[in-house]
Write a protein that holds these residues in place. Structure first.
Motif, short mmCIF file in Angstrom:
data_model
loop_
_atom_site.label_atom_id
_atom_site.label_comp_id
_atom_site.label_asym_id
_atom_site.label_seq_id
_atom_site.Cartn_x
_atom_site.Cartn_y
_atom_site.Cartn_z
N PRO A 197 0.79 -1.21 0.00
CA PRO A 197 0.00 0.00 0.00
C PRO A 197 0.84 1.28 0.00
N ASP A 198 2.00 1.28 0.59
CA ASP A 198 2.85 2.47 0.64
C ASP A 198 4.12 2.21 -0.16
N SER A 199 4.06 2.43 -1.47
CA SER A 199 5.20 2.10 -2.32
C SER A 199 6.40 3.01 -2.03
N ALA A 200 6.18 4.23 -1.52
CA ALA A 200 7.30 5.10 -1.16
C ALA A 200 8.10 4.48 -0.01
N GLN A 201 7.38 3.88 0.93
CA GLN A 201 8.04 3.22 2.05
C GLN A 201 8.83 2.01 1.57
N VAL A 202 8.27 1.27 0.63
CA VAL A 202 8.98 0.12 0.06
C VAL A 202 10.22 0.59 -0.69
N ALA A 203 10.08 1.65 -1.48
CA ALA A 203 11.22 2.18 -2.24
C ALA A 203 12.34 2.62 -1.29
N MET A 204 11.99 3.26 -0.19
CA MET A 204 12.99 3.68 0.79
C MET A 204 13.67 2.46 1.41
N ALA A 205 12.89 1.45 1.76
CA ALA A 205 13.46 0.24 2.35
C ALA A 205 14.38 -0.47 1.36
N GLN A 206 14.00 -0.46 0.08
CA GLN A 206 14.86 -1.09 -0.93
C GLN A 206 16.16 -0.31 -1.12
N ALA A 207 16.09 1.02 -1.01
CA ALA A 207 17.30 1.83 -1.11
C ALA A 207 18.23 1.56 0.07
N VAL A 208 17.66 1.45 1.25
CA VAL A 208 18.45 1.11 2.44
C VAL A 208 19.07 -0.28 2.27
N LEU A 209 18.31 -1.20 1.73
CA LEU A 209 18.82 -2.56 1.49
C LEU A 209 20.00 -2.53 0.51
N ARG A 210 19.86 -1.81 -0.60
CA ARG A 210 20.95 -1.73 -1.57
C ARG A 210 22.21 -1.15 -0.93
N ASN A 211 22.03 -0.07 -0.18
CA ASN A 211 23.17 0.55 0.46
C ASN A 211 23.79 -0.37 1.50
N THR A 212 22.97 -1.07 2.24
CA THR A 212 23.48 -2.01 3.24
C THR A 212 24.27 -3.12 2.57
N LEU A 213 23.78 -3.63 1.46
CA LEU A 213 24.51 -4.66 0.72
C LEU A 213 25.88 -4.13 0.28
N GLU A 214 25.91 -2.91 -0.25
CA GLU A 214 27.18 -2.32 -0.67
C GLU A 214 28.14 -2.21 0.50
N GLN A 215 27.63 -1.78 1.65
CA GLN A 215 28.49 -1.62 2.83
C GLN A 215 29.00 -2.97 3.34
N VAL A 216 28.14 -3.97 3.35
CA VAL A 216 28.53 -5.30 3.84
C VAL A 216 29.57 -5.93 2.93
N VAL A 217 29.45 -5.70 1.62
CA VAL A 217 30.42 -6.24 0.67
C VAL A 217 31.82 -5.68 0.95
N LEU A 218 31.90 -4.47 1.45
CA LEU A 218 33.20 -3.91 1.85
C LEU A 218 33.64 -4.40 3.23
N ALA A 219 32.71 -4.44 4.16
CA ALA A 219 33.06 -4.70 5.55
C ALA A 219 33.58 -6.12 5.79
N ILE A 220 32.90 -7.10 5.28
CA ILE A 220 33.28 -8.49 5.60
C ILE A 220 34.69 -8.82 5.14
N PRO A 221 35.06 -8.57 3.88
CA PRO A 221 36.45 -8.87 3.52
C PRO A 221 37.46 -7.98 4.25
N ALA A 222 37.05 -6.76 4.60
CA ALA A 222 37.95 -5.88 5.35
C ALA A 222 38.27 -6.47 6.72
N TYR A 223 37.26 -6.96 7.43
CA TYR A 223 37.48 -7.57 8.75
C TYR A 223 38.37 -8.80 8.63
N LEU A 224 38.06 -9.64 7.67
CA LEU A 224 38.82 -10.89 7.52
C LEU A 224 40.26 -10.62 7.12
N ALA A 225 40.47 -9.69 6.18
CA ALA A 225 41.83 -9.36 5.76
C ALA A 225 42.61 -8.74 6.91
N LEU A 226 41.98 -7.86 7.65
CA LEU A 226 42.64 -7.22 8.79
C LEU A 226 43.08 -8.26 9.82
#
Length: 160
Positions: free
Chosen positions: A68-97
């Motif tokens: 019913p609230d597609s703006a809310q879904v769009a915002m949640a999907q944007a947060v999800l995309r950004n979180t995925l990008e951040q996690v892709v950097l963080a996990i190998p960074a922790y392991l390499a460190l």
């Protein structure tokens, strides 16, 4: 963004000065714990999108999965995309460190903590615009990039 970089630098200085020297196994275990924290942020973002998109049988059957609230879904999907990008950097960074830097015992959990604070601030302030969420983004991003830079410097130091 500058403030987030200063927070990350301060945390690294503190972590470096108080950090115990741990065995490689203990450092890897800390990196796995930190990676698990990052992966849980991704799981939370995925779950949030699912909760918004799949509120009824009609939503589940719909190809677009709209709610019913597609703006809310769009915002949640944007947060999800950004979180995925951040996690892709963080996990190998922790392991390499953990693998490369002997004195990373206290730094890894501190970076995971900064990542979590950054994700919390980013998510909480997302709807208020780019300026409001910039500090949260930068805190997570710079903490991961700092780990990668430390690894690179350590590796180059070993080659020279």
């Amino acid at each position: 963004m500058t403030a987030a970089l200063a927070v990350v630098a301060l945390a690294l200085l503190i972590g470096w000065s108080v950090g115990p020297t741990l065995s490689p196994t203990d450092r890897i275990l800390r990196a796995v714990a930190a990676s698990t924290v990052a992966a849980l942020w991704l799981a939370a973002a995925i779950g949030h999108v699912a909760a918004l998109r799949f509120t009824s049988p009609a939503d589940i059957d719909a190809a677009a999965g709209g709610s019913p609230d597609s703006a809310q879904v769009a915002m949640a999907q944007a947060v999800l995309r950004n979180t995925l990008e951040q996690v892709v950097l963080a996990i190998p960074a922790y392991l390499a460190l953990a693998w490369v830097v002997e004195g990373s015992g206290a730094i890894i959990p501190m970076l995971a903590g900064l990542f979590s604070v950054g994700r919390t601030l980013f998510w909480a302030h997302y709807a208020r615009g780019a300026e409001a969420r910039a500090f949260g983004f930068a805190l997570g991003f710079y903490s991961s990039v700092a780990a990668l830079v430390i690894v690179l410097v350590a590796l180059v130091g070993r080659l020279i």
